[in-house]
Design a protein around this motif. Structure first.
Motif, PDB file in Angstrom:
ATOM      1  N   GLU A  47       0.618  -1.001   0.214  1.00  0.00           N
ATOM      2  CA  GLU A  47      -0.046  -0.043   0.039  1.00  0.00           C
ATOM      3  C   GLU A  47       0.699   1.516  -0.436  1.00  0.00           C
ATOM      4  O   GLU A  47       0.672   2.313  -0.800  1.00  0.00           O
ATOM      5  CB  GLU A  47      -1.121   0.271   1.681  1.00  0.00           C
ATOM      6  CG  GLU A  47      -1.598  -1.310   0.897  1.00  0.00           C
ATOM      7  CD  GLU A  47      -2.919  -0.535   2.627  1.00  0.00           C
ATOM      8  OE1 GLU A  47      -2.851  -0.261   3.234  1.00  0.00           O
ATOM      9  OE2 GLU A  47      -3.283  -1.902   2.957  1.00  0.00           O
TER      10      GLU A  47
ATOM     11  N   LYS B  32      -1.736   2.852  -2.353  1.00  0.00           N
ATOM     12  CA  LYS B  32      -2.204   4.214  -2.312  1.00  0.00           C
ATOM     13  C   LYS B  32      -1.391   5.419  -2.139  1.00  0.00           C
ATOM     14  O   LYS B  32      -1.477   6.270  -2.671  1.00  0.00           O
ATOM     15  CB  LYS B  32      -2.882   4.332  -0.456  1.00  0.00           C
ATOM     16  CG  LYS B  32      -4.347   2.919  -1.216  1.00  0.00           C
ATOM     17  CD  LYS B  32      -4.227   2.789   0.750  1.00  0.00           C
ATOM     18  CE  LYS B  32      -5.715   2.211   0.227  1.00  0.00           C
ATOM     19  NZ  LYS B  32      -6.562   2.174   1.605  1.00  0.00           N
ATOM     20  N   ARG B  33       0.351   4.880  -1.727  1.00  0.00           N
ATOM     21  CA  ARG B  33       1.043   5.941  -1.500  1.00  0.00           C
ATOM     22  C   ARG B  33       2.571   5.750  -1.925  1.00  0.00           C
ATOM     23  O   ARG B  33       2.875   4.708  -1.716  1.00  0.00           O
ATOM     24  CB  ARG B  33       1.460   6.449  -0.150  1.00  0.00           C
ATOM     25  CG  ARG B  33       0.284   7.353   0.880  1.00  0.00           C
ATOM     26  CD  ARG B  33       0.264   7.232   1.692  1.00  0.00           C
ATOM     27  NE  ARG B  33       0.184   5.601   2.687  1.00  0.00           N
ATOM     28  CZ  ARG B  33      -1.607   5.679   3.348  1.00  0.00           C
ATOM     29  NH1 ARG B  33      -1.910   6.328   2.743  1.00  0.00           N
ATOM     30  NH2 ARG B  33      -1.164   4.028   3.050  1.00  0.00           N
TER      31      ARG B  33
ATOM     32  N   ALA C 199      -5.147   2.680  -7.750  1.00  0.00           N
ATOM     33  CA  ALA C 199      -5.548   3.317  -6.317  1.00  0.00           C
ATOM     34  C   ALA C 199      -5.323   4.476  -5.841  1.00  0.00           C
ATOM     35  O   ALA C 199      -5.075   4.441  -4.573  1.00  0.00           O
ATOM     36  CB  ALA C 199      -5.844   1.717  -5.200  1.00  0.00           C
TER      37      ALA C 199
ATOM     38  N   GLU D 120      -3.586   7.343  -4.268  1.00  0.00           N
ATOM     39  CA  GLU D 120      -3.777   8.755  -3.398  1.00  0.00           C
ATOM     40  C   GLU D 120      -2.639   9.362  -3.265  1.00  0.00           C
ATOM     41  O   GLU D 120      -3.497  11.061  -3.740  1.00  0.00           O
ATOM     42  CB  GLU D 120      -4.875   8.026  -1.563  1.00  0.00           C
ATOM     43  CG  GLU D 120      -5.987   7.104  -2.034  1.00  0.00           C
ATOM     44  CD  GLU D 120      -6.053   6.894  -0.489  1.00  0.00           C
ATOM     45  OE1 GLU D 120      -5.632   7.152   0.202  1.00  0.00           O
ATOM     46  OE2 GLU D 120      -7.283   6.120  -0.338  1.00  0.00           O
ATOM     47  N   SER D 121      -1.619   9.852  -3.138  1.00  0.00           N
ATOM     48  CA  SER D 121      -0.695  10.391  -3.223  1.00  0.00           C
ATOM     49  C   SER D 121       0.193  10.063  -3.896  1.00  0.00           C
ATOM     50  O   SER D 121       0.897   8.660  -4.258  1.00  0.00           O
ATOM     51  CB  SER D 121      -0.378  10.941  -1.724  1.00  0.00           C
ATOM     52  OG  SER D 121       0.049  10.302  -1.014  1.00  0.00           O
TER      53      SER D 121
ATOM     54  N   ARG E  16      -1.398  15.153  -4.005  1.00  0.00           N
ATOM     55  CA  ARG E  16      -2.248  13.991  -2.822  1.00  0.00           C
ATOM     56  C   ARG E  16      -4.112  14.634  -3.742  1.00  0.00           C
ATOM     57  O   ARG E  16      -4.698  15.075  -3.696  1.00  0.00           O
ATOM     58  CB  ARG E  16      -1.719  14.746  -1.063  1.00  0.00           C
ATOM     59  CG  ARG E  16      -2.476  16.444  -1.207  1.00  0.00           C
ATOM     60  CD  ARG E  16      -2.693  16.656  -0.047  1.00  0.00           C
ATOM     61  NE  ARG E  16      -2.572  18.272   0.468  1.00  0.00           N
ATOM     62  CZ  ARG E  16      -2.396  18.823   0.938  1.00  0.00           C
ATOM     63  NH1 ARG E  16      -2.298  18.103   2.701  1.00  0.00           N
ATOM     64  NH2 ARG E  16      -3.197  19.593   1.705  1.00  0.00           N
ATOM     65  N   ASN E  17      -4.507  13.646  -2.949  1.00  0.00           N
ATOM     66  CA  ASN E  17      -6.291  12.958  -2.311  1.00  0.00           C
ATOM     67  C   ASN E  17      -6.404  13.265  -4.153  1.00  0.00           C
ATOM     68  O   ASN E  17      -7.093  13.748  -4.801  1.00  0.00           O
ATOM     69  CB  ASN E  17      -6.350  14.681  -2.161  1.00  0.00           C
ATOM     70  CG  ASN E  17      -6.872  14.711  -0.719  1.00  0.00           C
ATOM     71  OD1 ASN E  17      -6.461  14.110   0.190  1.00  0.00           O
ATOM     72  ND2 ASN E  17      -6.733  16.275  -0.085  1.00  0.00           N
TER      73      ASN E  17
ATOM     74  N   ASN F 107      -7.734  10.047  -5.147  1.00  0.00           N
ATOM     75  CA  ASN F 107      -8.764   9.870  -5.059  1.00  0.00           C
ATOM     76  C   ASN F 107     -10.159  10.339  -5.770  1.00  0.00           C
ATOM     77  O   ASN F 107     -11.395   9.672  -5.674  1.00  0.00           O
ATOM     78  CB  ASN F 107      -8.946   9.168  -3.597  1.00  0.00           C
ATOM     79  CG  ASN F 107      -9.222   9.656  -2.590  1.00  0.00           C
ATOM     80  OD1 ASN F 107      -8.674  10.882  -2.677  1.00  0.00           O
ATOM     81  ND2 ASN F 107      -9.820  10.029  -1.808  1.00  0.00           N
TER      82      ASN F 107
ATOM     83  N   ASN G 197      -8.502  16.316  -9.160  1.00  0.00           N
ATOM     84  CA  ASN G 197      -7.045  15.300  -8.918  1.00  0.00           C
ATOM     85  C   ASN G 197      -6.620  14.631  -9.080  1.00  0.00           C
ATOM     86  O   ASN G 197      -5.067  14.597  -9.755  1.00  0.00           O
ATOM     87  CB  ASN G 197      -6.349  15.040  -7.349  1.00  0.00           C
ATOM     88  CG  ASN G 197      -7.075  16.845  -6.254  1.00  0.00           C
ATOM     89  OD1 ASN G 197      -7.088  17.430  -6.496  1.00  0.00           O
ATOM     90  ND2 ASN G 197      -7.410  15.838  -5.232  1.00  0.00           N
ATOM     91  N   ARG G 198      -7.287  13.534 -10.109  1.00  0.00           N
ATOM     92  CA  ARG G 198      -6.908  12.723 -10.895  1.00  0.00           C
ATOM     93  C   ARG G 198      -6.464  13.235 -12.244  1.00  0.00           C
ATOM     94  O   ARG G 198      -5.567  12.731 -13.173  1.00  0.00           O
ATOM     95  CB  ARG G 198      -7.791  11.354 -10.715  1.00  0.00           C
ATOM     96  CG  ARG G 198      -7.316  10.064 -12.057  1.00  0.00           C
ATOM     97  CD  ARG G 198      -6.667   9.562 -11.305  1.00  0.00           C
ATOM     98  NE  ARG G 198      -6.600   8.424 -10.046  1.00  0.00           N
ATOM     99  CZ  ARG G 198      -5.751   7.915  -9.428  1.00  0.00           C
ATOM    100  NH1 ARG G 198      -5.292   7.567 -10.085  1.00  0.00           N
ATOM    101  NH2 ARG G 198      -6.286   7.046  -7.927  1.00  0.00           N
TER     102      ARG G 198
END
Length: 447
Positions: free
Chosen positions: A325, A356-357, A381, A383-384, A425-426, A428, A432-433
């Motif tokens: 993750e 995620k990171r 997936a 996120e940052s 970041r963010n 999700n 931002n994506r």
């Protein structure tokens, strides 16, 4: 004289009384200040609190409190932690004798929580067994929980150390193997949860035997040097920090069978990069959630995009940890013109389904930024994202004739107006994506 007398006579008794009261008030204030300065606040504290405070100080300093009063004469001996750090003694034998005296005069009701011995000021000569035996015998009877020894060759004392069954954590700074038959085995240490070892030229099978015998071990820190392979197997280890020091391509194989591992920190120091010299890698870490990888390269001629072995080893390493993750990948090249990290085509890249990171530190020339972009395509997936540019210090032409400008950062300027880092970041969130895909598209266009 006549004028002064007449002036004094003009003062009323009420005025004189007021001045006298003011002078008396100032005198009382001065006395209170002097009393506050000389007040002994330390003596008002209970013994338990004073002992706790003394445990945070080196032992050769806390011993000086014995001259303060009769109450403090023996308080320092009850401190739960003893730290013998840089005492001014003529030799290592004097230091060991001092530690033995302190432990011998300690009351058995005061169990010893931790013992820290810093021996680096006396060289790395091994400690004679005759002088060290009483020390560890006393530590055993005092139920020592945490032991840290730095700066001396501890190989011949290992059987004594591993006989302290009450240990919960153990940190040994220097161990060099001289005779294989004397390396400790058969010691269970049922309460040991944290182990830190710095090993030189220790056989890999001996290391694995020692680790596998520790039934409660959860945190393992290993710094190894002078071996060609490493294989570790344990059912209980959750956190692993592995530092491989090598100035040649001797290290070839890395095998980890750790079904309970949740976090790994893998670092390679030395002349050759890990994924250049590593030819065999096998990791069975199904519960791994966090991976931190630090690689250092000091020789560009042995690592290039045309080197299939180096590319394959790094891809295999990432594939073994593709279910994490959190992932941090840092490759530093301090002396040359930038290391190309090529991970192959996008279809052959491992898919990081749970990532995620992501934290990547590289010299972001065109090869490296392209490799990171291919990784991002396989991180649904995420996120940052944190990208950090490591600038090359030396300026000039490389061995292959590449100009310095070819190794400059290909990252876009961030909000602060520089291209040394990018932090998103963010991811999700949809907006931002879209910003990430826009950033990736601009990079692909520039390349």
């Amino acid at each position: 004289m006549h004028l002064e007398t007449s002036f004094e006579d003009e003062e009323s008794p009420k005025t004189k009384k007021k001045k006298a009261e003011q002078a008396y008030g100032q005198l009382i204030k001065r006395k209170k200040k002097k009393a506050a300065k000389g007040m002994d606040h330390l003596s008002k504290l209970p013994d338990e609190l004073i002992i706790t405070i003394l445990s945070f100080l080196p032992t050769h300093i806390t011993a000086r409190t014995s001259v303060l009063s009769r109450r403090f004469r023996h308080l320092w001996k009850a401190a739960p932690s003893l730290q013998f750090i840089s005492p001014k003694l003529p030799s290592l034998h004097h230091l060991i004798a001092l530690v033995n005296r302190v432990l011998c005069h300690r009351h058995p009701s005061h169990s010893l929580f931790s013992l820290h011995l810093d021996l680096k000021y006396y060289g790395i000569d091994h400690i004679p067994d005759s002088s060290i035996r009483p020390l560890f015998s006393n530590a055993f009877f005092l139920s020592l929980h945490h032991l840290t020894i730095e700066g001396s060759d501890l190989f011949f004392t290992l059987p004594r150390i591993f006989s302290i069954s009450s240990l919960k954590s153990l940190s040994l700074d220097f161990i060099r193997e001289y005779r294989l038959e004397t390396f400790p085995s058969g010691f269970t240490l049922p309460f040991l949860r944290k182990l830190s070892l710095r090993l030189f030229f220790i056989d890999s099978a001996r290391i694995n035997q020692l680790v596998s015998e520790l039934c409660s071990l959860e945190d393992l820190h290993l710094e190894i040097q002078g071996i060609d392979s490493l294989s570790l197997s344990s059912q209980t280890i959750r956190n692993l920090e592995l530092i491989i020091v090598s100035n040649s391509s001797k290290f070839k194989t890395l095998e980890l069978f750790l079904p309970s591992l949740e976090s790994i920190h893998l670092e390679k120091r030395g002349f050759f990069c890990l994924h250049q010299s590593l030819s065999g890698i096998h990791l069975e870490v199904p519960l791994l959630k966090k991976a931190v990888i630090f690689l250092s390269v000091n020789d560009l001629s042995h690592l290039s995009v045309e080197n299939p072995k180096a590319v394959g080893a790094l891809k295999k390493l990432l594939k073994c940890i593709s279910h994490v993750e959190e992932l941090s990948l840092h490759v530093k090249d301090k002396e040359h013109d930038g290391v190309p990290v090529c991970l192959g085509t996008r279809k052959r890249m491992p898919k990081f389904s749970n990532l995620k990171r992501l934290d990547v530190g590289l010299c972001f020339h065109e090869y490296n930024i392209r490799a990171v972009i291919m990784m991002l395509h396989n991180c649904p997936a995420l996120e940052s994202l944190n990208l950090k540019f490591y600038e090359i210090r030396k300026v000039g032409r490389s061995r292959k004739g590449r100009q310095r400008k070819e190794w400059e950062a290909k990252l876009l300027h961030n909000a602060n107006g520089n291209y040394y880092y990018v932090y998103l970041r963010n991811l999700n969130l949809q907006e931002n994506r879209l910003e990430l895909w826009k950033f990736m598209g601009n990079q692909e266009m520039s390349i």
